[in-house]
Scaffold this motif. Structure first.
Motif, mmCIF file in Angstrom:
data_model
loop_
_atom_site.group_PDB
_atom_site.id
_atom_site.type_symbol
_atom_site.label_atom_id
_atom_site.label_comp_id
_atom_site.label_asym_id
_atom_site.label_seq_id
_atom_site.Cartn_x
_atom_site.Cartn_y
_atom_site.Cartn_z
ATOM 1 N N PHE A 96 0.840 -1.196 0.000
ATOM 2 C CA PHE A 96 0.000 0.000 0.000
ATOM 3 C C PHE A 96 0.875 1.246 0.000
ATOM 4 N N ALA A 97 0.412 2.271 -0.667
ATOM 5 C CA ALA A 97 0.909 3.616 -0.414
ATOM 6 C C ALA A 97 -0.011 4.157 0.677
ATOM 7 N N VAL A 98 0.557 4.603 1.786
ATOM 8 C CA VAL A 98 -0.227 5.191 2.869
ATOM 9 C C VAL A 98 -0.134 6.702 2.707
ATOM 10 N N ILE A 99 -1.284 7.327 2.511
ATOM 11 C CA ILE A 99 -1.345 8.749 2.182
ATOM 12 C C ILE A 99 -1.964 9.509 3.354
ATOM 13 N N ASP A 100 -1.220 10.473 3.881
ATOM 14 C CA ASP A 100 -1.708 11.323 4.960
ATOM 15 C C ASP A 100 -1.724 12.765 4.478
ATOM 16 N N THR A 101 -2.874 13.414 4.624
ATOM 17 C CA THR A 101 -3.049 14.763 4.083
ATOM 18 C C THR A 101 -2.645 15.840 5.086
ATOM 19 N N ASP A 102 -2.315 17.002 4.564
ATOM 20 C CA ASP A 102 -2.170 18.206 5.370
ATOM 21 C C ASP A 102 -3.589 18.736 5.532
ATOM 22 N N SER A 103 -4.162 18.576 6.713
ATOM 23 C CA SER A 103 -5.590 18.853 6.920
ATOM 24 C C SER A 103 -5.953 20.327 6.762
ATOM 25 N N LYS A 104 -4.979 21.200 6.699
ATOM 26 C CA LYS A 104 -5.277 22.619 6.462
ATOM 27 C C LYS A 104 -5.549 22.885 4.983
ATOM 28 N N VAL A 105 -5.066 21.968 4.126
ATOM 29 C CA VAL A 105 -5.166 22.163 2.681
ATOM 30 C C VAL A 105 -6.139 21.176 2.037
ATOM 31 N N LEU A 106 -6.122 19.925 2.532
ATOM 32 C CA LEU A 106 -6.816 18.846 1.844
ATOM 33 C C LEU A 106 -7.527 17.943 2.844
ATOM 34 N N ASP A 107 -8.843 17.815 2.689
ATOM 35 C CA ASP A 107 -9.629 16.924 3.528
ATOM 36 C C ASP A 107 -9.398 15.478 3.089
ATOM 37 N N ALA A 108 -9.101 14.599 4.036
ATOM 38 C CA ALA A 108 -8.783 13.207 3.715
ATOM 39 C C ALA A 108 -9.940 12.494 3.016
ATOM 40 N N ASP A 109 -11.153 12.733 3.470
ATOM 41 C CA ASP A 109 -12.312 12.079 2.841
ATOM 42 C C ASP A 109 -12.504 12.569 1.408
ATOM 43 N N PHE A 110 -12.341 13.866 1.193
ATOM 44 C CA PHE A 110 -12.444 14.427 -0.154
ATOM 45 C C PHE A 110 -11.399 13.782 -1.058
ATOM 46 N N LEU A 111 -10.151 13.683 -0.562
ATOM 47 C CA LEU A 111 -9.094 13.070 -1.367
ATOM 48 C C LEU A 111 -9.394 11.604 -1.639
ATOM 49 N N TYR A 112 -9.908 10.877 -0.637
ATOM 50 C CA TYR A 112 -10.241 9.469 -0.857
ATOM 51 C C TYR A 112 -11.253 9.337 -1.999
ATOM 52 N N TYR A 113 -12.303 10.132 -1.959
ATOM 53 C CA TYR A 113 -13.301 10.054 -3.024
ATOM 54 C C TYR A 113 -12.705 10.444 -4.372
ATOM 55 N N LEU A 114 -11.822 11.412 -4.376
ATOM 56 C CA LEU A 114 -11.194 11.822 -5.632
ATOM 57 C C LEU A 114 -10.305 10.693 -6.190
ATOM 58 N N LEU A 115 -9.480 10.096 -5.313
ATOM 59 C CA LEU A 115 -8.561 9.043 -5.761
ATOM 60 C C LEU A 115 -9.274 7.769 -6.201
ATOM 61 N N THR A 116 -10.523 7.601 -5.779
ATOM 62 C CA THR A 116 -11.240 6.375 -6.129
ATOM 63 C C THR A 116 -12.218 6.571 -7.284
ATOM 64 N N GLN A 117 -12.234 7.755 -7.869
ATOM 65 C CA GLN A 117 -13.037 7.968 -9.079
ATOM 66 C C GLN A 117 -12.475 7.096 -10.193
ATOM 67 N N SER A 118 -13.342 6.583 -11.028
ATOM 68 C CA SER A 118 -12.892 5.661 -12.076
ATOM 69 C C SER A 118 -11.861 6.298 -13.007
ATOM 70 N N THR A 119 -11.985 7.583 -13.298
ATOM 71 C CA THR A 119 -11.005 8.213 -14.195
ATOM 72 C C THR A 119 -9.611 8.243 -13.571
ATOM 73 N N VAL A 120 -9.542 8.482 -12.265
ATOM 74 C CA VAL A 120 -8.241 8.512 -11.587
ATOM 75 C C VAL A 120 -7.678 7.094 -11.479
ATOM 76 N N VAL A 121 -8.529 6.133 -11.121
ATOM 77 C CA VAL A 121 -8.088 4.737 -11.026
ATOM 78 C C VAL A 121 -7.561 4.264 -12.386
ATOM 79 N N GLU A 122 -8.291 4.567 -13.443
ATOM 80 C CA GLU A 122 -7.857 4.174 -14.794
ATOM 81 C C GLU A 122 -6.542 4.846 -15.169
ATOM 82 N N SER A 123 -6.387 6.106 -14.808
ATOM 83 C CA SER A 123 -5.148 6.829 -15.092
ATOM 84 C C SER A 123 -3.967 6.201 -14.353
ATOM 85 N N LEU A 124 -4.161 5.880 -13.081
ATOM 86 C CA LEU A 124 -3.085 5.238 -12.307
ATOM 87 C C LEU A 124 -2.798 3.836 -12.835
ATOM 88 N N HIS A 125 -3.839 3.122 -13.269
ATOM 89 C CA HIS A 125 -3.614 1.791 -13.822
ATOM 90 C C HIS A 125 -2.833 1.872 -15.145
#
Length: 182
Positions: A96-125
């Motif tokens: 796993f890559a363990v990703i920890d956000t700077d909470s002043k800039v980026l909400d962890a839940d928002f980033l999780y939803y962004l990283l799990t969008q199909s377009t991002v998953v396909e791009s990383l794949h």
């Protein structure tokens, strides 16, 4: 409406910050391997008595609340999640890559939803398929180098809250459907 801004993900988060050391002398470990989580649903956590059993060499990454875990192997298999609670002495695989956000800039839940969008998953794949290893894989730097657009932190939290509510309702409906079939 406030404007969104483009950032490089690595400027708003850190990856793989904490690792377990045998010097910590834990008697046991609760271990999550990459194949035991899919779309934020954990199948099982392995209990390992490290006084009597050998700890797998990949059981090294420490996580904390709101750490995002994202499998670096075959991203299209959706082995990712966000840690909301964890058992004592919890480690995850170095797969796993363990990703920890700077909470002043980026909400962890928002980033999780962004990283799990199909377009991002396909791009990383697609990046993974270009890797030189024996199987499709990405590096933490591939995630860090993603450029994303984000709104202000308050808007990120509102978006994540709506998506979480939808996920919760979907899970409830799936449980209802299971009961109807039974």
């Amino acid at each position: 409406m406030k404007t969104w801004r483009k950032i490089r993900l690595g400027d708003a988060c850190k990856t793989n910050m904490y690792s377990y050391s045998p010097k910590e002398n834990w008697n046991f470990v609760n271990y999550l391997d990459t194949g035991n989580i899919t779309d934020n649903k954990i199948d099982s956590i392995q209990y390992i008595d490290i006084v009597n059993e050998k700890l797998p060499s990949r059981a090294r990454r420490k996580v904390k609340k709101d750490s995002i875990i994202y499998s670096t192997v075959r991203p299209n298999q959706h082995h990712f999640g966000i840690i909301k609670s964890q058992p004592e002495n919890f480690l995850v695989s170095t797969g796993f890559a363990v990703i920890d956000t700077d909470s002043k800039v980026l909400d962890a839940d928002f980033l999780y939803y962004l990283l799990t969008q199909s377009t991002v998953v396909e791009s990383l794949h697609a990046i993974a398929e270009q890797s030189t290893s024996a199987y499709p894989s990405i590096k933490p730097s591939d995630i860090e180098n993603l450029e994303i657009e984000i709104p202000d932190i308050a808007t990120q939290k509102k978006i994540a809250d709506v998506l979480f509510s939808l996920d919760k309702k979907i899970a409830q409906n799936m449980e209802i459907n299971k009961n109807l079939v039974a």
